[in-house]
Write an enzyme that holds these catalytic residues in place. Structure first.
Site, PDB file in Angstrom:
ATOM      1  N   ARG A 124       0.825  -1.219   0.000  1.00 16.86           N
ATOM      2  CA  ARG A 124       0.000   0.000   0.000  1.00 16.86           C
ATOM      3  C   ARG A 124       0.853   1.261   0.000  1.00 16.86           C
ATOM      4  NH1 ARG A 124      -4.872  -2.108   3.923  1.00 16.86           N
ATOM      5  NH2 ARG A 124      -6.198  -2.792   2.195  1.00 16.86           N
TER       6      ARG A 124
ATOM      7  N   LYS B  27     -18.264 -16.529   2.691  1.00 18.39           N
ATOM      8  CA  LYS B  27     -19.725 -16.494   2.830  1.00 18.39           C
ATOM      9  C   LYS B  27     -20.413 -15.849   1.645  1.00 18.39           C
ATOM     10  CE  LYS B  27     -19.710 -15.973   7.834  1.00 18.39           C
ATOM     11  NZ  LYS B  27     -19.977 -14.947   8.852  1.00 18.39           N
TER      12      LYS B  27
ATOM     13  N   GLY C 105      -8.971  -8.424  -0.081  1.00 19.82           N
ATOM     14  CA  GLY C 105      -7.770  -8.613   0.726  1.00 19.82           C
ATOM     15  C   GLY C 105      -7.147  -9.992   0.582  1.00 19.82           C
TER      16      GLY C 105
ATOM     17  N   GLY D   4     -13.010  -3.732   0.655  1.00 23.71           N
ATOM     18  CA  GLY D   4     -14.406  -3.322   0.759  1.00 23.71           C
ATOM     19  C   GLY D   4     -14.766  -2.248  -0.259  1.00 23.71           C
TER      20      GLY D   4
HETATM   21  P1  ADP Z   1     -11.394 -11.518  -0.010  1.00 28.13           P
HETATM   22  O1  ADP Z   1     -10.655 -10.960   1.178  1.00 28.13           O
HETATM   23  O2  ADP Z   1     -10.475 -11.829  -1.158  1.00 28.13           O
HETATM   24  O3  ADP Z   1     -12.572 -10.684  -0.405  1.00 28.13           O
HETATM   25  P2  ADP Z   1     -12.984 -13.237   1.646  1.00 28.13           P
HETATM   26  O4  ADP Z   1     -12.545 -12.472   2.854  1.00 28.13           O
HETATM   27  O5  ADP Z   1     -14.368 -13.101   1.195  1.00 28.13           O
HETATM   28  O6  ADP Z   1     -11.976 -12.931   0.427  1.00 28.13           O
HETATM   29  O7  ADP Z   1     -12.751 -14.789   1.873  1.00 28.13           O
HETATM   30  C1  ADP Z   1     -11.565 -15.326   2.400  1.00 28.13           C
HETATM   31  C2  ADP Z   1     -11.861 -16.352   3.429  1.00 28.13           C
HETATM   32  O8  ADP Z   1     -12.685 -17.394   2.915  1.00 28.13           O
HETATM   33  C3  ADP Z   1     -10.600 -17.036   3.916  1.00 28.13           C
HETATM   34  O9  ADP Z   1     -10.480 -16.820   5.323  1.00 28.13           O
HETATM   35  C4  ADP Z   1     -10.843 -18.497   3.604  1.00 28.13           C
HETATM   36  O10 ADP Z   1     -10.333 -19.360   4.615  1.00 28.13           O
HETATM   37  C5  ADP Z   1     -12.338 -18.594   3.545  1.00 28.13           C
HETATM   38  N1  ADP Z   1     -12.798 -19.751   2.765  1.00 28.13           N
HETATM   39  C6  ADP Z   1     -12.646 -19.972   1.454  1.00 28.13           C
HETATM   40  N2  ADP Z   1     -13.148 -21.178   1.096  1.00 28.13           N
HETATM   41  C7  ADP Z   1     -13.629 -21.740   2.223  1.00 28.13           C
HETATM   42  C8  ADP Z   1     -14.272 -22.996   2.517  1.00 28.13           C
HETATM   43  N3  ADP Z   1     -14.506 -23.904   1.562  1.00 28.13           N
HETATM   44  N4  ADP Z   1     -14.627 -23.220   3.789  1.00 28.13           N
HETATM   45  C9  ADP Z   1     -14.378 -22.300   4.753  1.00 28.13           C
HETATM   46  N5  ADP Z   1     -13.788 -21.117   4.545  1.00 28.13           N
HETATM   47  C10 ADP Z   1     -13.414 -20.828   3.292  1.00 28.13           C
HETATM   48 MG    MG Z   2     -11.128 -11.002   3.273  1.00 26.32          MG
END
Ligand code: ADP
Ligand code: MG
Length: 396
Positions: free
Chosen positions: A36, A197, A348, A371
């Site tokens: 960053r 989620k 992230g 976000g």
């Molecule tokens: P980003 O930060 O790229 O937007 P998210 O924060 O939405 O991504 O998602 C990342 C999280 O999702 C990680 O902590 C990862 O462990 C969790 N995750 C991904 N696939 C699964 C799964 N099949 N079961 C449980 N957790 C998962």
């Molecule tokens: Mg995340």
């Protein structure tokens, strides 16, 4: 309507308050990832090169209006000094007499860094008094903190009403690239969405479906879609209360002619501590959970990515922080890196995965806003951007 850019500002000899996103991970006083800080360098160099007196500011972590020694910005000032090859003084306060003196002592082409903005309670409250104190330190305001643009805080929104306000170069690039994704993507446009989620991503899925040709769903959120299709999900992370939403999204995708890819095979285990086994998604034992997409699924995702002219990826395909369940995320990252089309990664954890794999250089745009980039794609108004005057408004 494009927003005013720092490239149009007259900054020579002026005091410029430049809001950056220096919210970097710091462990025991050491910065563990300076992405960053590096991302903010073009704007800072631009300002310094034109003889501005640059007053940098940022938040770090969540001190919630109290001073915390572990969240001081001094290590950032040190790293900036190294990267810019000139000294960047760090202040121990956000505003006040000492800060005032330090700003007055700046010469053209010099920079200092204010203390962590969130040491002041007024920052997150978008307090008018703090905004006035910040504005009093400068003649011009530049916002380059895309990662904080979705928050209406004193340093991102309040102060922009009080000074001539401009977007920084990083902010400009984010707005241009993400704007192009939602407005005029070259087709085929493929979106890959994963992460834990579905509830975190419903708004972004809704908007993407109206734009993309194919939607590839992986990660924990795919489980809820599979549950909606009547699969037994064992102990997988599912959101039963969002099954109806996931059905609605699938139906909307169908109505929009969007091809939806869901995992057919997966890496499953009884625990994150154990090793995974490959299985079809409809053969889970009741004590097993899906922790990654399987190799067949990864191959079919990679095929769709290869054919794309535009790719947007948010959210890992599995529990990528565990090597045993990182294979799907790696395969997708490699496919995105190899794609000839225009590729964008935001979020992230997905960005961290791409960086860890050493593939960041081969992605066209890595969004610095988690976000903020999702809210932008959802079509929400970002207060830190809307407050900047439009280009036309600045012309007579
Ligand atoms: P980003 O930060 O790229 O937007 P998210 O924060 O939405 O991504 O998602 C990342 C999280 O999702 C990680 O902590 C990862 O462990 C969790 N995750 C991904 N696939 C699964 C799964 N099949 N079961 C449980 N957790 C998962
Ligand atoms: Mg995340």
């Amino acid at each position: 309507m494009p927003k005013r850019s720092v490239t149009e500002a007259n900054v020579s000899g002026k005091r410029v308050l430049c809001r950056c996103d220096f919210n970097v991970p710091i462990e025991h006083g050491r910065i563990t990832d300076d992405t960053r800080i590096r991302a903010a360098l073009p704007t800072i160099r631009w300002l310094l090169g034109r003889g501005a007196r640059v007053v940098l500011c940022s938040h770090l972590g969540r001190p919630k209006g109290t001073e915390r020694d572990d969240l001081r910005l001094a290590p950032v000032a040190e790293r900036l000094s190294e990267l810019l090859d000139q000294s960047v003084t760090s202040c121990r306060r956000v505003t006040g007499d000492d800060v005032r003196t330090a700003v007055d002592e700046l010469r053209d082409g010099e920079a200092l860094l204010l203390e962590n903005l969130r040491f002041e309670k007024g920052e997150e409250d978008n307090d008018g008094e703090l905004a006035r104190r910040l504005a009093a330190l400068a003649d011009v305001y530049v916002n380059d903190a895309f990662g904080a643009a979705h928050r209406a805080h004193a340093s991102t929104e309040g102060v922009a009403h009080l000074l001539p306000a401009y977007m920084g170069l990083l902010m400009e690039r984010e707005v241009e690239v993400l704007g192009r994704l939602v407005e005029s993507p070259e087709r085929p446009f493929v979106a890959i969405v994963g992460g834990a989620k579905v509830s975190d991503k419903i708004a972004v899925l809704d908007r993407l479906i109206e734009r993309v040709d194919a939607l590839l769903v992986g990660g924990g959120m795919a489980n809820t879609f599979l549950l909606a299709r009547g699969r037994e999900m064992g102990t997988s992370l599912v959101e039963a209360e969002h099954v109806d939403e996931s059905r609605r999204i699938t139906a909307k995708a169908e109505a929009c002619g969007v091809e939806v890819f869901l995992p057919n095979d997966a890496i499953v285990s009884t625990s994150l501590e154990r090793k995974g086994v490959a299985k079809a998604v409809d053969t889970l034992d009741p004590n097993e959970a899906i922790f990654d997409i399987g190799t067949e699924t990864a191959k079919s995702f990679a095929g769709a990515i290869e054919r794309a002219h535009t790719v947007f990826w948010n959210g890992p395909m599995g529990v990528a922080e565990r090597p045993a369940f990182a294979g799907g995320t790696r395969a997708v990252a490699e496919a995105v890196a190899a794609c000839d089309g225009f590729t964008v990664v935001g979020g992230g954890d997905s960005v961290a995965a791409v960086q860890q794999l050493g593939l960041a250089d081969r992605i066209d745009h890595i969004s610095t806003g988690g976000g903020a980039s999702l809210e932008f794609i959802e079509g929400k108004e970002l207060p830190g951007i809307s407050v900047i005057p439009d280009v036309e408004a600045s012309q007579p």
